[in-house]
Design a protein around this motif. Structure first.
Motif, PDB file in Angstrom:
ATOM      1  N   TYR A   2       0.824  -1.204   0.000  1.00 51.57           N
ATOM      2  CA  TYR A   2       0.000   0.000   0.000  1.00 51.57           C
ATOM      3  C   TYR A   2       0.859   1.256   0.000  1.00 51.57           C
ATOM      4  O   TYR A   2       0.578   2.194  -0.743  1.00 51.57           O
ATOM      5  CB  TYR A   2      -0.952   0.005   1.190  1.00 51.57           C
ATOM      6  CG  TYR A   2      -1.604  -1.336   1.417  1.00 51.57           C
ATOM      7  CD1 TYR A   2      -2.454  -1.879   0.452  1.00 51.57           C
ATOM      8  CD2 TYR A   2      -1.349  -2.079   2.549  1.00 51.57           C
ATOM      9  CE1 TYR A   2      -3.037  -3.122   0.634  1.00 51.57           C
ATOM     10  CE2 TYR A   2      -1.924  -3.320   2.739  1.00 51.57           C
ATOM     11  CZ  TYR A   2      -2.767  -3.832   1.776  1.00 51.57           C
ATOM     12  OH  TYR A   2      -3.323  -5.057   1.949  1.00 51.57           O
ATOM     13  N   LEU A   3       1.905   1.256   0.818  1.00 46.03           N
ATOM     14  CA  LEU A   3       2.788   2.426   0.863  1.00 46.03           C
ATOM     15  C   LEU A   3       3.522   2.597  -0.461  1.00 46.03           C
ATOM     16  O   LEU A   3       3.705   3.718  -0.934  1.00 46.03           O
ATOM     17  CB  LEU A   3       3.783   2.302   2.013  1.00 46.03           C
ATOM     18  CG  LEU A   3       3.174   2.360   3.410  1.00 46.03           C
ATOM     19  CD1 LEU A   3       4.247   2.149   4.472  1.00 46.03           C
ATOM     20  CD2 LEU A   3       2.457   3.677   3.632  1.00 46.03           C
ATOM     21  N   ASN A   4       3.938   1.496  -1.055  1.00 52.49           N
ATOM     22  CA  ASN A   4       4.608   1.556  -2.352  1.00 52.49           C
ATOM     23  C   ASN A   4       3.668   2.139  -3.405  1.00 52.49           C
ATOM     24  O   ASN A   4       4.055   2.997  -4.194  1.00 52.49           O
ATOM     25  CB  ASN A   4       5.085   0.165  -2.763  1.00 52.49           C
ATOM     26  CG  ASN A   4       5.888   0.180  -4.047  1.00 52.49           C
ATOM     27  OD1 ASN A   4       6.631   1.107  -4.309  1.00 52.49           O
ATOM     28  ND2 ASN A   4       5.727  -0.856  -4.843  1.00 52.49           N
ATOM     29  N   ASN A   5       2.419   1.662  -3.408  1.00 54.93           N
ATOM     30  CA  ASN A   5       1.441   2.198  -4.365  1.00 54.93           C
ATOM     31  C   ASN A   5       1.198   3.683  -4.136  1.00 54.93           C
ATOM     32  O   ASN A   5       1.104   4.455  -5.089  1.00 54.93           O
ATOM     33  CB  ASN A   5       0.112   1.442  -4.273  1.00 54.93           C
ATOM     34  CG  ASN A   5       0.188   0.052  -4.860  1.00 54.93           C
ATOM     35  OD1 ASN A   5       1.158  -0.307  -5.513  1.00 54.93           O
ATOM     36  ND2 ASN A   5      -0.842  -0.741  -4.625  1.00 54.93           N
ATOM     37  N   GLY A  13      -6.885   9.170  -8.695  1.00 57.39           N
ATOM     38  CA  GLY A  13      -7.348   7.826  -9.043  1.00 57.39           C
ATOM     39  C   GLY A  13      -6.405   6.746  -8.536  1.00 57.39           C
ATOM     40  O   GLY A  13      -6.847   5.697  -8.078  1.00 57.39           O
ATOM     41  N   ASP A  14      -5.093   7.012  -8.617  1.00 54.26           N
ATOM     42  CA  ASP A  14      -4.108   6.061  -8.094  1.00 54.26           C
ATOM     43  C   ASP A  14      -4.245   5.908  -6.582  1.00 54.26           C
ATOM     44  O   ASP A  14      -4.113   4.811  -6.040  1.00 54.26           O
ATOM     45  CB  ASP A  14      -2.686   6.509  -8.433  1.00 54.26           C
ATOM     46  CG  ASP A  14      -2.366   6.410  -9.914  1.00 54.26           C
ATOM     47  OD1 ASP A  14      -3.102   5.716 -10.643  1.00 54.26           O
ATOM     48  OD2 ASP A  14      -1.366   7.034 -10.329  1.00 54.26           O
ATOM     49  N   ILE A  15      -4.511   7.016  -5.900  1.00 53.47           N
ATOM     50  CA  ILE A  15      -4.667   6.980  -4.436  1.00 53.47           C
ATOM     51  C   ILE A  15      -5.918   6.198  -4.061  1.00 53.47           C
ATOM     52  O   ILE A  15      -5.883   5.354  -3.164  1.00 53.47           O
ATOM     53  CB  ILE A  15      -4.704   8.413  -3.859  1.00 53.47           C
ATOM     54  CG1 ILE A  15      -3.342   9.079  -4.049  1.00 53.47           C
ATOM     55  CG2 ILE A  15      -5.104   8.395  -2.385  1.00 53.47           C
ATOM     56  CD1 ILE A  15      -3.316  10.557  -3.745  1.00 53.47           C
ATOM     57  N   LEU A  21      -7.520  -1.274  -2.816  1.00 51.36           N
ATOM     58  CA  LEU A  21      -6.713  -2.484  -2.665  1.00 51.36           C
ATOM     59  C   LEU A  21      -6.586  -2.859  -1.189  1.00 51.36           C
ATOM     60  O   LEU A  21      -6.745  -4.021  -0.820  1.00 51.36           O
ATOM     61  CB  LEU A  21      -5.330  -2.286  -3.285  1.00 51.36           C
ATOM     62  CG  LEU A  21      -4.332  -3.429  -3.114  1.00 51.36           C
ATOM     63  CD1 LEU A  21      -4.833  -4.694  -3.790  1.00 51.36           C
ATOM     64  CD2 LEU A  21      -2.983  -3.023  -3.682  1.00 51.36           C
ATOM     65  N   ALA A  22      -6.328  -1.871  -0.328  1.00 46.52           N
ATOM     66  CA  ALA A  22      -6.214  -2.138   1.108  1.00 46.52           C
ATOM     67  C   ALA A  22      -7.530  -2.684   1.660  1.00 46.52           C
ATOM     68  O   ALA A  22      -7.545  -3.645   2.434  1.00 46.52           O
ATOM     69  CB  ALA A  22      -5.798  -0.869   1.841  1.00 46.52           C
ATOM     70  N   PHE A  23      -8.619  -2.086   1.248  1.00 47.07           N
ATOM     71  CA  PHE A  23      -9.931  -2.541   1.697  1.00 47.07           C
ATOM     72  C   PHE A  23     -10.224  -3.951   1.190  1.00 47.07           C
ATOM     73  O   PHE A  23     -10.708  -4.806   1.939  1.00 47.07           O
ATOM     74  CB  PHE A  23     -11.013  -1.559   1.241  1.00 47.07           C
ATOM     75  CG  PHE A  23     -12.392  -1.937   1.699  1.00 47.07           C
ATOM     76  CD1 PHE A  23     -12.746  -1.828   3.037  1.00 47.07           C
ATOM     77  CD2 PHE A  23     -13.323  -2.413   0.797  1.00 47.07           C
ATOM     78  CE1 PHE A  23     -14.018  -2.186   3.470  1.00 47.07           C
ATOM     79  CE2 PHE A  23     -14.598  -2.770   1.213  1.00 47.07           C
ATOM     80  CZ  PHE A  23     -14.947  -2.656   2.556  1.00 47.07           C
ATOM     81  N   LYS A 106      -1.286  -2.832 -10.018  1.00 51.31           N
ATOM     82  CA  LYS A 106      -0.589  -2.555 -11.273  1.00 51.31           C
ATOM     83  C   LYS A 106       0.800  -3.193 -11.283  1.00 51.31           C
ATOM     84  O   LYS A 106       1.613  -2.902 -12.139  1.00 51.31           O
ATOM     85  CB  LYS A 106      -0.465  -1.046 -11.474  1.00 51.31           C
ATOM     86  CG  LYS A 106      -1.798  -0.372 -11.674  1.00 51.31           C
ATOM     87  CD  LYS A 106      -1.640   1.119 -11.877  1.00 51.31           C
ATOM     88  CE  LYS A 106      -2.994   1.762 -12.068  1.00 51.31           C
ATOM     89  NZ  LYS A 106      -2.906   3.204 -12.234  1.00 51.31           N
ATOM     90  N   MET A 107       1.036  -4.094 -10.332  1.00 44.26           N
ATOM     91  CA  MET A 107       2.334  -4.748 -10.239  1.00 44.26           C
ATOM     92  C   MET A 107       2.530  -5.711 -11.407  1.00 44.26           C
ATOM     93  O   MET A 107       1.582  -6.359 -11.853  1.00 44.26           O
ATOM     94  CB  MET A 107       2.456  -5.500  -8.912  1.00 44.26           C
ATOM     95  CG  MET A 107       2.436  -4.601  -7.698  1.00 44.26           C
ATOM     96  SD  MET A 107       2.418  -5.542  -6.151  1.00 44.26           S
ATOM     97  CE  MET A 107       4.079  -6.196  -6.152  1.00 44.26           C
TER      98      MET A 107
END
Length: 159
Positions: A2-5, A13-15, A21-23, A106-107
């Protein structure tokens, strides 16, 4: 993750995607936790640790130390209660996490492979393909080539 993202976010939108993703990860963990009622407390703790630390270098001595068992006793008790050995369970948890990340982040395949300690991309692709094929045999024709793996296929593999 999450921190990397968040650190690589370039837009609102990325945030929001990172927050989603975290949820989603939280919901995934809650769903998996509901199936743990059949296990002893120490085996539940071991499974929880594995599920929460799929991106760590997991091994039997580390897990045994975390729950206060000897390596041998943990291995035998885990196999008896869960039905698979610890290393197989770790691999399964990592493949599930990988399928989830393929769908929800998006990895790249290489980044996911490295993060989840698959050793190399080929081993990762084989492990993911094997899980997807096992799932697809129950519902549709098998995936023959990892290059044709769509996000829908990866989502199916998460179950």
């Amino acid at each position: 993750i999450y921190l990397n993202n968040l650190s690589h976010a370039k837009s609102y939108g990325d945030i929001t995607a990172s927050a989603q993703l975290a949820f989603d990860d939280f919901l995934f963990l809650v769903h998996n936790h509901l199936h743990l009622n059949q296990y002893s407390e120490n085996i539940k703790a071991c499974i929880d640790y594995i599920e929460l630390h799929t991106d760590d270098d997991l091994n039997i001595p580390l897990l045994a130390e975390k729950i206060g068992y000897s390596d041998y006793y943990l291995s035998k008790k885990f196999k008896k209660e869960v039905g698979v050995n610890i290393n197989a369970y770790i691999k399964k948890a990592r493949v599930q996490k990988a399928a989830y990340l393929l769908v929800s982040s998006k990895m790249s395949i290489q980044e996911i492979s490295d993060m989840l300690h698959f050793g190399n991309r080929n081993f990762f692709c084989r492990a993911l393909r094997k899980k997807c094929i096992q799932h697809r045999r129950r519902s549709a024709p098998a995936i023959k080539n990892i290059r044709h793996l769509s996000y829908d296929h990866a989502a199916l593999c998460m179950t």
